[in-house]
Design a protein around this motif. Sequence first.
Motif, PDB file in Angstrom:
ATOM      1  N   ASN A 196     -19.791   0.343   8.297  1.00  0.00           N
ATOM      2  CA  ASN A 196     -19.734   0.192   6.848  1.00  0.00           C
ATOM      3  C   ASN A 196     -18.431  -0.474   6.421  1.00  0.00           C
ATOM      4  OD1 ASN A 196     -19.546   0.635   4.010  1.00  0.00           O
ATOM      5  ND2 ASN A 196     -20.989   2.347   4.178  1.00  0.00           N
ATOM      6  N   SER A 197     -18.494  -1.784   6.170  1.00  0.00           N
ATOM      7  CA  SER A 197     -17.277  -2.520   5.830  1.00  0.00           C
ATOM      8  C   SER A 197     -16.726  -2.100   4.464  1.00  0.00           C
ATOM      9  CB  SER A 197     -17.535  -4.029   5.846  1.00  0.00           C
ATOM     10  OG  SER A 197     -18.581  -4.380   4.957  1.00  0.00           O
ATOM     11  N   PHE A 198     -17.610  -1.732   3.526  1.00  0.00           N
ATOM     12  CA  PHE A 198     -17.127  -1.293   2.212  1.00  0.00           C
ATOM     13  C   PHE A 198     -16.256  -0.048   2.360  1.00  0.00           C
ATOM     14  CE2 PHE A 198     -17.457   1.557  -1.424  1.00  0.00           C
ATOM     15  CZ  PHE A 198     -16.963   0.742  -2.434  1.00  0.00           C
ATOM     16  N   VAL A 200     -14.597   1.019   5.009  1.00  0.00           N
ATOM     17  CA  VAL A 200     -13.345   0.697   5.702  1.00  0.00           C
ATOM     18  C   VAL A 200     -12.355   0.033   4.757  1.00  0.00           C
ATOM     19  CG1 VAL A 200     -12.311  -0.686   7.560  1.00  0.00           C
ATOM     20  CG2 VAL A 200     -14.476   0.523   7.957  1.00  0.00           C
ATOM     21  N   ASN A 201     -12.860  -0.842   3.913  1.00  0.00           N
ATOM     22  CA  ASN A 201     -11.978  -1.599   3.029  1.00  0.00           C
ATOM     23  C   ASN A 201     -11.590  -0.832   1.761  1.00  0.00           C
ATOM     24  OD1 ASN A 201     -12.129  -3.727   4.850  1.00  0.00           O
ATOM     25  ND2 ASN A 201     -13.899  -4.632   3.828  1.00  0.00           N
ATOM     26  N   GLU A 202     -12.404   0.145   1.386  1.00  0.00           N
ATOM     27  CA  GLU A 202     -12.116   0.938   0.189  1.00  0.00           C
ATOM     28  C   GLU A 202     -11.181   2.106   0.501  1.00  0.00           C
ATOM     29  OE1 GLU A 202     -12.519   1.964  -3.918  1.00  0.00           O
ATOM     30  OE2 GLU A 202     -13.051   0.153  -2.805  1.00  0.00           O
ATOM     31  N   TYR A 203     -11.407   2.760   1.630  1.00  0.00           N
ATOM     32  CA  TYR A 203     -10.593   3.917   2.047  1.00  0.00           C
ATOM     33  C   TYR A 203      -9.720   3.450   3.212  1.00  0.00           C
ATOM     34  CZ  TYR A 203     -14.005   6.522  -0.721  1.00  0.00           C
ATOM     35  OH  TYR A 203     -14.806   6.990  -1.739  1.00  0.00           O
ATOM     36  N   LYS A 204      -8.520   3.024   2.898  1.00  0.00           N
ATOM     37  CA  LYS A 204      -7.684   2.336   3.875  1.00  0.00           C
ATOM     38  C   LYS A 204      -7.114   3.287   4.931  1.00  0.00           C
ATOM     39  CE  LYS A 204      -7.618  -1.833   1.950  1.00  0.00           C
ATOM     40  NZ  LYS A 204      -8.101  -3.039   2.627  1.00  0.00           N
ATOM     41  N   HIS A 205      -7.374   2.932   6.193  1.00  0.00           N
ATOM     42  CA  HIS A 205      -6.814   3.662   7.326  1.00  0.00           C
ATOM     43  C   HIS A 205      -6.677   2.699   8.503  1.00  0.00           C
ATOM     44  CE1 HIS A 205      -7.122   7.564   5.374  1.00  0.00           C
ATOM     45  NE2 HIS A 205      -8.378   7.312   5.069  1.00  0.00           N
ATOM     46  N   ARG A 206      -6.157   3.198   9.577  1.00  0.00           N
ATOM     47  CA  ARG A 206      -6.034   2.402  10.809  1.00  0.00           C
ATOM     48  C   ARG A 206      -7.417   1.955  11.284  1.00  0.00           C
ATOM     49  NH1 ARG A 206      -3.561   4.881  16.441  1.00  0.00           N
ATOM     50  NH2 ARG A 206      -3.807   3.012  17.758  1.00  0.00           N
ATOM     51  N   ASP A 218      -6.113  -3.779  16.511  1.00  0.00           N
ATOM     52  CA  ASP A 218      -5.612  -2.447  16.176  1.00  0.00           C
ATOM     53  C   ASP A 218      -4.620  -2.633  15.041  1.00  0.00           C
ATOM     54  OD1 ASP A 218      -4.512   0.061  15.965  1.00  0.00           O
ATOM     55  OD2 ASP A 218      -3.957   0.247  18.082  1.00  0.00           O
ATOM     56  N   GLU A 219      -5.049  -2.303  13.819  1.00  0.00           N
ATOM     57  CA  GLU A 219      -4.227  -2.559  12.637  1.00  0.00           C
ATOM     58  C   GLU A 219      -4.119  -1.322  11.764  1.00  0.00           C
ATOM     59  OE1 GLU A 219      -5.830  -5.797  10.435  1.00  0.00           O
ATOM     60  OE2 GLU A 219      -5.460  -7.286  12.004  1.00  0.00           O
ATOM     61  N   GLU A 220      -2.916  -1.069  11.287  1.00  0.00           N
ATOM     62  CA  GLU A 220      -2.729  -0.043  10.275  1.00  0.00           C
ATOM     63  C   GLU A 220      -3.326  -0.557   8.964  1.00  0.00           C
ATOM     64  OE1 GLU A 220      -1.510   2.942  10.765  1.00  0.00           O
ATOM     65  OE2 GLU A 220      -0.983   2.549  12.869  1.00  0.00           O
ATOM     66  N   GLU A 221      -4.201   0.223   8.356  1.00  0.00           N
ATOM     67  CA  GLU A 221      -4.865  -0.155   7.104  1.00  0.00           C
ATOM     68  C   GLU A 221      -5.509  -1.539   7.230  1.00  0.00           C
ATOM     69  OE1 GLU A 221      -2.437   0.400   3.666  1.00  0.00           O
ATOM     70  OE2 GLU A 221      -2.319   2.565   3.958  1.00  0.00           O
ATOM     71  N   GLY A 222      -6.233  -1.736   8.318  1.00  0.00           N
ATOM     72  CA  GLY A 222      -6.907  -3.004   8.543  1.00  0.00           C
ATOM     73  C   GLY A 222      -8.143  -3.147   7.670  1.00  0.00           C
ATOM     74  N   VAL A 223      -8.677  -4.368   7.633  1.00  0.00           N
ATOM     75  CA  VAL A 223      -9.903  -4.639   6.883  1.00  0.00           C
ATOM     76  C   VAL A 223     -11.016  -4.956   7.874  1.00  0.00           C
ATOM     77  CG1 VAL A 223      -8.678  -5.444   4.851  1.00  0.00           C
ATOM     78  CG2 VAL A 223      -9.331  -7.091   6.619  1.00  0.00           C
ATOM     79  N   SER A 225     -15.261  -6.747   7.979  1.00  0.00           N
ATOM     80  CA  SER A 225     -16.289  -7.460   7.243  1.00  0.00           C
ATOM     81  C   SER A 225     -17.572  -7.497   8.054  1.00  0.00           C
ATOM     82  CB  SER A 225     -15.844  -8.893   6.933  1.00  0.00           C
ATOM     83  OG  SER A 225     -15.790  -9.670   8.123  1.00  0.00           O
ATOM     84  N   ASN A 226     -18.684  -7.761   7.380  1.00  0.00           N
ATOM     85  CA  ASN A 226     -19.959  -7.897   8.071  1.00  0.00           C
ATOM     86  C   ASN A 226     -19.937  -9.055   9.050  1.00  0.00           C
ATOM     87  OD1 ASN A 226     -21.138  -5.723   6.745  1.00  0.00           O
ATOM     88  ND2 ASN A 226     -21.762  -6.979   5.006  1.00  0.00           N
ATOM     89  N   GLU A 227     -19.122 -10.073   8.763  1.00  0.00           N
ATOM     90  CA  GLU A 227     -18.987 -11.192   9.700  1.00  0.00           C
ATOM     91  C   GLU A 227     -18.386 -10.710  11.014  1.00  0.00           C
ATOM     92  OE1 GLU A 227     -18.184 -11.385   6.473  1.00  0.00           O
ATOM     93  OE2 GLU A 227     -19.861 -12.699   5.912  1.00  0.00           O
ATOM     94  N   ASP A 228     -17.406  -9.768  10.919  1.00  0.00           N
ATOM     95  CA  ASP A 228     -16.850  -9.185  12.134  1.00  0.00           C
ATOM     96  C   ASP A 228     -17.931  -8.496  12.940  1.00  0.00           C
ATOM     97  OD1 ASP A 228     -14.266  -9.932  11.393  1.00  0.00           O
ATOM     98  OD2 ASP A 228     -13.925  -8.078  10.287  1.00  0.00           O
TER      99      ASP A 228
END
Length: 231
Positions: A196-198, A200-206, A218-223, A225-228
């Motif tokens: 669920n990309s929404f 992940v992008n709405e509730y920011k975490h690693r 591996d990103e802190e507060e990464g984003v 997308s469905n393309e990913d």
Amino acid sequence: MIEFKNVVKKYDNNITATNNISVKIKPGEFVYVVGPSGAGKSTFIKMMYREEAPTSGSIIVNEYALENIKSREIPFLRRELGIVFQDFKLLPRLTVFENIAYALQVIEKTPEEVEQRVSRVLDLVGLSAKRDNFPAELSGGEQQRVAIARAIANEPSILIADEPTGNLDPETAEGIMEILEQVNKQGTTVVMATHNSFIVNEYKHRVLEINGGKIIRDEEEGVYSNEDANA
């Protein structure tokens, strides 16, 4: 609290599900595990609670060395973990209260402790009024709330959630996320596999992104997308 070192998992059909994964997850973190279907996410998650064993490498979870843990020790490992499944896995002939209580009775909590803990987690997930209902009488979102309540009733140090919002509508999924956020704020480490990309992008975490059995990001507060997911 969780550490993978050079972890490889190969199945009998010669498929390599995880390929030399190394990662640390610290106490109290909230970590998303993302990636396309077949990327190795589920295997990565399952190895944390020893549903799958690594072919090589080492895994430490709460000081248990999972690559050589004895079978009799696995139940003790899992008592320290809460596990939430996409398909809920509720017992249909037990009420909401009984489904949660069962997990505590298995580890021999007293009736007083059971009543206290079940009441507390039902209040947390907003289902105190449904304690005597059966799973079939609940919506999908309510069933998932019961599953979360059951997973956290024993106050686990780590909550592992495998696609907990996967079958839910967006509004219900956000309600589930609010609960997971609250659990994390109380000090519980949360590891959540999701498409669920929404969320992940709405509730920011690693964000840990797995593809081809490897951690490619591996990103802190990464984003995300469905393309990913479709890459």
